[in-house]
Design a protein around this motif. Structure first.
Motif, mmCIF file in Angstrom:
data_model
loop_
_atom_site.group_PDB
_atom_site.id
_atom_site.type_symbol
_atom_site.label_atom_id
_atom_site.label_comp_id
_atom_site.label_asym_id
_atom_site.label_seq_id
_atom_site.Cartn_x
_atom_site.Cartn_y
_atom_site.Cartn_z
ATOM 1 N N TRP A 1 8.537 -0.763 -0.709
ATOM 2 C CA TRP A 1 9.539 -1.699 -1.114
ATOM 3 C C TRP A 1 9.980 -1.144 0.731
ATOM 4 O O TRP A 1 9.939 -0.209 1.088
ATOM 5 C CB TRP A 1 10.737 -1.792 -1.525
ATOM 6 C CG TRP A 1 10.416 -1.769 -3.223
ATOM 7 C CD1 TRP A 1 9.550 -0.362 -3.785
ATOM 8 C CD2 TRP A 1 9.982 -2.933 -4.034
ATOM 9 N NE1 TRP A 1 9.476 -0.743 -4.938
ATOM 10 C CE2 TRP A 1 8.835 -2.078 -5.369
ATOM 11 C CE3 TRP A 1 9.324 -4.012 -3.936
ATOM 12 C CZ2 TRP A 1 8.876 -2.843 -6.267
ATOM 13 C CZ3 TRP A 1 9.209 -4.979 -5.045
ATOM 14 C CH2 TRP A 1 8.597 -4.456 -5.557
ATOM 15 N N LEU B 1 2.486 -5.744 -9.585
ATOM 16 C CA LEU B 1 2.926 -7.219 -8.813
ATOM 17 C C LEU B 1 2.163 -7.768 -9.343
ATOM 18 O O LEU B 1 2.133 -8.678 -8.236
ATOM 19 C CB LEU B 1 2.136 -6.445 -7.409
ATOM 20 C CG LEU B 1 3.320 -5.774 -6.761
ATOM 21 C CD1 LEU B 1 2.923 -5.798 -5.544
ATOM 22 C CD2 LEU B 1 4.701 -5.056 -7.030
ATOM 23 N N PRO C 1 2.146 1.731 -3.075
ATOM 24 C CA PRO C 1 2.760 0.719 -3.356
ATOM 25 C C PRO C 1 4.210 1.332 -3.040
ATOM 26 O O PRO C 1 4.591 2.455 -3.468
ATOM 27 C CB PRO C 1 2.960 -0.101 -4.715
ATOM 28 C CG PRO C 1 2.492 1.259 -5.483
ATOM 29 C CD PRO C 1 2.114 2.281 -5.081
ATOM 30 N N VAL D 1 2.669 -8.959 -1.557
ATOM 31 C CA VAL D 1 3.565 -8.298 -0.556
ATOM 32 C C VAL D 1 2.839 -8.617 1.064
ATOM 33 O O VAL D 1 2.830 -9.893 1.100
ATOM 34 C CB VAL D 1 2.283 -7.124 -0.446
ATOM 35 C CG1 VAL D 1 2.351 -6.028 0.515
ATOM 36 C CG2 VAL D 1 2.293 -6.729 -1.918
ATOM 37 N N GLN E 1 11.467 -6.059 -0.233
ATOM 38 C CA GLN E 1 10.390 -6.652 -0.034
ATOM 39 C C GLN E 1 9.530 -6.186 -0.633
ATOM 40 O O GLN E 1 9.322 -4.491 0.069
ATOM 41 C CB GLN E 1 9.975 -7.679 0.920
ATOM 42 C CG GLN E 1 11.074 -8.869 1.323
ATOM 43 C CD GLN E 1 10.583 -9.598 0.219
ATOM 44 O OE1 GLN E 1 10.181 -10.202 -1.119
ATOM 45 N NE2 GLN E 1 11.946 -9.791 -0.685
ATOM 46 N N PRO E 2 8.154 -6.337 -1.241
ATOM 47 C CA PRO E 2 6.609 -5.425 -2.021
ATOM 48 C C PRO E 2 5.572 -5.192 -0.604
ATOM 49 O O PRO E 2 5.887 -6.050 0.431
ATOM 50 C CB PRO E 2 6.308 -6.249 -2.295
ATOM 51 C CG PRO E 2 6.782 -7.238 -3.257
ATOM 52 C CD PRO E 2 8.004 -7.235 -2.258
ATOM 53 N N ALA F 1 -3.249 -7.356 -1.381
ATOM 54 C CA ALA F 1 -1.580 -7.552 -1.182
ATOM 55 C C ALA F 1 -1.097 -8.729 -1.216
ATOM 56 O O ALA F 1 0.079 -8.971 -1.840
ATOM 57 C CB ALA F 1 -1.363 -6.749 0.014
ATOM 58 N N VAL G 1 2.768 -2.010 1.492
ATOM 59 C CA VAL G 1 1.357 -1.596 0.078
ATOM 60 C C VAL G 1 1.741 -0.444 1.422
ATOM 61 O O VAL G 1 1.792 -0.636 3.220
ATOM 62 C CB VAL G 1 0.486 -1.850 0.469
ATOM 63 C CG1 VAL G 1 -1.252 -1.105 0.493
ATOM 64 C CG2 VAL G 1 0.662 -2.620 -0.983
ATOM 65 N N ARG H 1 -0.583 -10.678 -4.538
ATOM 66 C CA ARG H 1 0.501 -9.905 -5.539
ATOM 67 C C ARG H 1 1.509 -10.335 -5.039
ATOM 68 O O ARG H 1 2.910 -9.789 -4.242
ATOM 69 C CB ARG H 1 0.622 -9.040 -5.592
ATOM 70 C CG ARG H 1 -0.728 -8.278 -6.912
ATOM 71 C CD ARG H 1 -1.727 -7.179 -6.241
ATOM 72 N NE ARG H 1 -2.542 -7.179 -7.995
ATOM 73 C CZ ARG H 1 -3.228 -7.607 -7.316
ATOM 74 N NH1 ARG H 1 -4.093 -8.110 -6.353
ATOM 75 N NH2 ARG H 1 -4.325 -7.499 -8.626
#
Length: 357
Positions: A168, A74, A166, A209, A173-174, A204, A176, A207
């Motif tokens: 989705w 990420l 990690p 997230v 969407q990313p 997060a 955590v 990146r």
């Protein structure tokens, strides 16, 4: 397979290791690393030639302090290699929390860090068990997947760790998924848990997230206070029996219920709000047992008491612990299914608020 480590630098190894240890690496931690890296016939590292022995141990030390993995799917690799990391601003909540807790939060990066994380997890979740709660190989796999595994250091002593995976979200969407967090008993009560979670949030956010999720035991008052009142996480769902059946030696046979909570990082952090009317007690305590008032369902807000120390109650009075779990779980599950909001009240109870009608 990981095996219990007894005394990895005892005997002739101790003097050699002491000579080649980096000054900033705790000897106990590095000893466990060397034990992990040594082959089964590790004693053969010792030879009749002191120079060869020292060279062999030096190689092990260098391997132990070498970075384990560097993938960060990420992160922007161009920025990572061309721009130094910006120094945290004094107003940064994560940095400020670490200062207040008296710790330095750093990502797990080397074999030394892996051993330090394992030692903290064992000290909290498996003291004296003779085996690792999380084996080093599993942590190395988490790192290989780009997981943000964070360590809290008090000087040269590791005192806290926070794991995560990690992933989705359903819309791609990313995400955590935060995992176990452990703080050694000697370091509790000063905000180390908060510092670890805010450091995870900062990692997060940097990146891109959009969400951090985690679960906690719905009967654990300390965890509820941390997650809902201090961190402002939003309760997403009630998960009955989330971890399945308990181990055979568990003091209570019931599977523990958990609450799924989340930070949504696309907006402002959730700010818990009170209610205008005095809440009724949906679950109250009387002579150590829960008392349920069904009238809570038509009130604008209600309190759901939980025992102050559910671990002790499960150990000392499993029947009472089960009664509490049934009462609290029943109310929380019904309230969340009906759209009620769940927070935490300083009186040691969940504060549930009815949806606007």
């Amino acid at each position: 397979m990981s095996h219990p480590v007894t005394d990895p630098v005892a005997g002739p190894l101790a003097e050699i290791v002491a000579d080649v240890l980096p000054a900033d690496v705790p000897e106990a931690v590095l000893g466990e690393v060397i034990a992990e890296l040594l082959p089964d016939e590790g004693s053969q590292v010792l030879t009749d030639d002191p120079a060869e022995t020292a060279a062999a141990i030096t190689e092990l030390v260098e391997a132990a302090t070498r970075q384990v993995f560097a993938p960060d799917p990420l992160a922007d690799p161009v920025v990572a290699f061309t721009c130094p990391a910006p120094a945290p601003e004094p107003a940064d909540p994560a940095a400020a929390a670490a200062v207040r807790a008296g710790v330095d939060i750093r990502p797990v990066d080397t074999h030394v860090d892996v051993a330090a994380a394992v030692s903290v997890l064992d000290g909290v979740f498996a003291p004296g068990a003779g085996h690792h709660f999380y084996p080093p190989s599993l942590l190395r796999n988490l790192l290989a997947a780009g997981s943000p595994v964070l360590l809290a250091w008090d000087g040269e002593v590791p005192v806290g760790v926070l794991l995560a995976l990690p992933g989705w979200t359903a819309n791609g969407q990313p995400l955590v998924q935060s995992g176990p967090m452990a703080v050694l008993p000697a370091a509790r009560g000063r905000g180390v848990s908060t510092a670890l979670k805010l450091a995870q949030r900062a990692w997060a956010h940097e990146r891109g997230v959009t969400e951090i999720r985690w679960t906690f035991d719905a009967m654990a008052a300390v965890n509820a206070n941390l997650n809902l009142r201090r961190l402002g996480a939003a309760v997403e769902a009630f998960l009955p029996g989330y971890e399945g059946l308990r181990d055979a030696d568990s003091p209570t046979p019931l599977p523990y219920n958990r609450l799924l909570v989340a930070w949504h990082l696309t907006g402002e952090p959730t700010v818990p709000t009170g209610c205008a009317a005095e809440p009724v007690w949906a679950v109250a305590a009387a002579d150590g047992l829960p008392v349920l008032d069904p009238a809570w369902a038509v009130a604008p807000a209600a309190l759901v008491a939980v025992p102050a120390d559910i671990s002790a109650l499960r150990r000392d009075d499993p029947a009472a612990a089960s009664a509490w779990q049934h009462a609290v779980g029943g109310v929380l599950q019904e309230a969340l299914a009906a759209g009620w909001r769940v927070g935490w009240d300083p009186r040691g109870a969940y504060l549930i608020t009815a949806p606007t009608r």
